[in-house]
Design an enzyme around this catalytic site. Structure first.
Site, mmCIF file in Angstrom:
data_model
loop_
_atom_site.group_PDB
_atom_site.id
_atom_site.type_symbol
_atom_site.label_atom_id
_atom_site.label_comp_id
_atom_site.label_asym_id
_atom_site.label_seq_id
_atom_site.Cartn_x
_atom_site.Cartn_y
_atom_site.Cartn_z
ATOM 1 N N SER A 103 43.303 -54.462 82.214
ATOM 2 C CA SER A 103 43.574 -55.333 83.367
ATOM 3 C C SER A 103 43.970 -56.752 82.997
ATOM 4 C CB SER A 103 42.346 -55.410 84.269
ATOM 5 O OG SER A 103 42.285 -54.278 85.078
ATOM 6 N N LYS A 106 47.281 -57.800 84.053
ATOM 7 C CA LYS A 106 47.610 -58.104 85.455
ATOM 8 C C LYS A 106 48.023 -59.565 85.643
ATOM 9 C CE LYS A 106 44.684 -54.367 87.073
ATOM 10 N NZ LYS A 106 43.365 -53.897 87.428
ATOM 11 N N TYR A 229 52.504 -49.069 85.439
ATOM 12 C CA TYR A 229 51.154 -49.654 85.444
ATOM 13 C C TYR A 229 50.298 -49.066 84.311
ATOM 14 C CZ TYR A 229 46.359 -50.552 86.889
ATOM 15 O OH TYR A 229 45.036 -50.922 86.893
ATOM 16 N N TYR A 281 36.945 -59.879 88.715
ATOM 17 C CA TYR A 281 36.525 -58.879 89.727
ATOM 18 C C TYR A 281 35.430 -59.445 90.631
ATOM 19 C CZ TYR A 281 38.567 -56.172 85.930
ATOM 20 O OH TYR A 281 39.356 -55.725 84.929
ATOM 21 N N VAL A 299 39.000 -53.561 81.132
ATOM 22 C CA VAL A 299 37.965 -52.591 80.764
ATOM 23 C C VAL A 299 38.080 -52.118 79.308
ATOM 24 C CG1 VAL A 299 37.445 -51.763 83.094
ATOM 25 C CG2 VAL A 299 39.241 -50.633 81.757
HETATM 26 N N1 GLN Z 1 43.869 -49.137 83.486
HETATM 27 C C1 GLN Z 1 42.644 -49.474 84.132
HETATM 28 C C2 GLN Z 1 42.588 -48.841 85.502
HETATM 29 O O1 GLN Z 1 43.526 -48.912 86.202
HETATM 30 C C3 GLN Z 1 42.516 -50.967 84.238
HETATM 31 C C4 GLN Z 1 41.234 -51.386 84.905
HETATM 32 C C5 GLN Z 1 40.614 -52.609 84.334
HETATM 33 O O2 GLN Z 1 40.842 -53.040 83.213
HETATM 34 N N2 GLN Z 1 39.692 -53.143 85.107
HETATM 35 O O3 GLN Z 1 41.624 -48.276 85.919
#
Ligand code: GLN
Length: 366
Positions: A103, A106, A229, A281, A299
């Site tokens: 993430s 993003k 993505y 988050y 994550v």
């Molecule tokens: N690729 C992960 C997902 O879409 C990214 C989530 C994350 O890093 N919080 O679930």
């Protein structure tokens, strides 16, 4: 800037209460002032090794395993890197160990989208309000019928859809990888097995993609936007790369290592704002309060931090708390923020030289 001693007595009672019920994992105390001139390189390295040694014994948290391939990492890996906007890097531990960006990507795709199509079009796909929900929540704003923000999966998938529309299915990923690499100052690559693992199991994200289509925040075909993505999340980085990317953002989008303008200056400002309010988050408020650095976690175990006009910070440790944030990463950032005065509203964070020049050249008239 100077090192300060901050103790748990400095924390307000609500925070102590939150810690005791496990919402916030206790941080070891910040180091005491070691000597008069803390900005010398050796003292930054000394501070880094103090933080590293204090955070290393923390073994709370779990590896992300909902993407099967993500559980195949060494749980104990841990690295920290700090990069200055002028290009100098300080690092410790597994700072050159590769992991998937997840993430953290993003923030970068959001920056690219703003630059390519501008605020209005970007805001038509995802808002800028903290959601207070988990990163993978299937939840849109009841008012706008759009994802709350681009730092949670729903918003990021909408942004990937937008990039796919603008850049084209064929070229979108290559251009994205190229931009991430320029921000880091070295060629990055895709982890094929994580990508395949995500693509094979990402049904929750597929559900989000189709919901985006149903509200008009995504165009057909949903699958190629999701594919982009999944790929963007599977780009390999190190803590040093995250620090260098952070330094590029902190430096108004200019990478001093390669002497290249990587991101647009206005897009960088908007990206940092959203990182500050939504990047961690459902711990974003607590993070802004305690650490006070625009940041984005993933994550895979990375956290990218931006100290505007000064530094980029990268940490890597894959054990995650219940919100999906790296436990040692959070502990390290808390100590670094306190020790170096990196909090955006800290007295010692002097910010831009341009703004401070007003204060040195102007005197208030009575
Ligand atoms: N690729 C992960 C997902 O879409 C990214 C989530 C994350 O890093 N919080 O679930």
């Amino acid at each position: 800037m100077f090192w300060k001693k901050r103790t748990s007595e400095d924390r307000p009672q609500q925070m102590e209460d939150a810690m005791s019920c496990g919402e916030i994992i206790a941080t070891p105390e910040a180091p005491a002032t070691p000597s008069a001139n803390p900005t010398s390189h050796s003292q930054v390295d000394q501070m880094l090794s103090y933080v590293y040694e204090k955070a290393r014994p923390i073994t709370e948290g779990k590896l992300a395993d909902y993407i099967p391939e993500l559980a195949n990492v060494q749980a104990d890996s841990f690295g920290i890197a700090i990069a200055t906007t002028k290009g100098k890097v300080h690092k410790i531990g597994d700072a050159d160990f590769e992991f998937t960006i997840q993430s953290t990507s993003k923030a970068l795709t959001y920056c690219m989208a703003l630059e390519l199509v501008g605020r209005k079009e970007v805001l038509s796909r995802a808002g800028v309000e903290p959601s207070g929900d988990p990163f993978n929540a299937i939840e849109f704003s009841p008012v706008t019928r759009r994802p709350f923000n681009p730092m949670v999966n729903a918003g990021a998938i909408a942004i990937s859809g937008l990039l796919r529309d603008v850049l084209g299915v064929e070229k979108a990923f290559d251009l994205m990888l190229d931009r991430f690499s320029r921000a880091a100052g070295r060629q990055l690559s895709l982890n094929e097995s994580v990508y395949r693992s995500e693509a094979a199991t990402g049904h929750r994200n597929r559900a989000i993609g189709h919901l985006l289509l149903s509200v008009g925040a995504m165009n057909e075909p949903v699958e190629s936007a999701l594919d982009l993505y999944f790929k963007q999340c599977s780009i390999m980085v190190t803590a040093t790369d995250l620090a260098r990317i952070g330094a590029t953002i902190a430096n108004l989008g200019f990478n001093s290592l390669t002497n290249e303008q990587v991101f647009d200056i206005d897009a960088v400002r908007d990206t940092q704002s959203v990182m500050f309010t939504c990047g961690m988050y459902d711990y974003s408020g607590g993070w802004a309060y305690e650490v006070g650095i625009p940041a984005k976690s993933g994550v895979g175990g990375g956290i990218l931090g931006v100290v505007n006009r000064q530094l980029g910070v990268g940490t890597y440790s894959p054990r995650l708390d219940g919100n999906g944030n790296s436990v040692r990463g959070i502990a390290s950032y808390r100590m670094m923020s306190d020790s170096l005065g990196l909090h955006s509203f800290d007295l010692t964070n002097t910010g831009s030289e341009f703004v401070s020049s007003f204060f040195t050249s102007d005197r208030a008239e009575n």
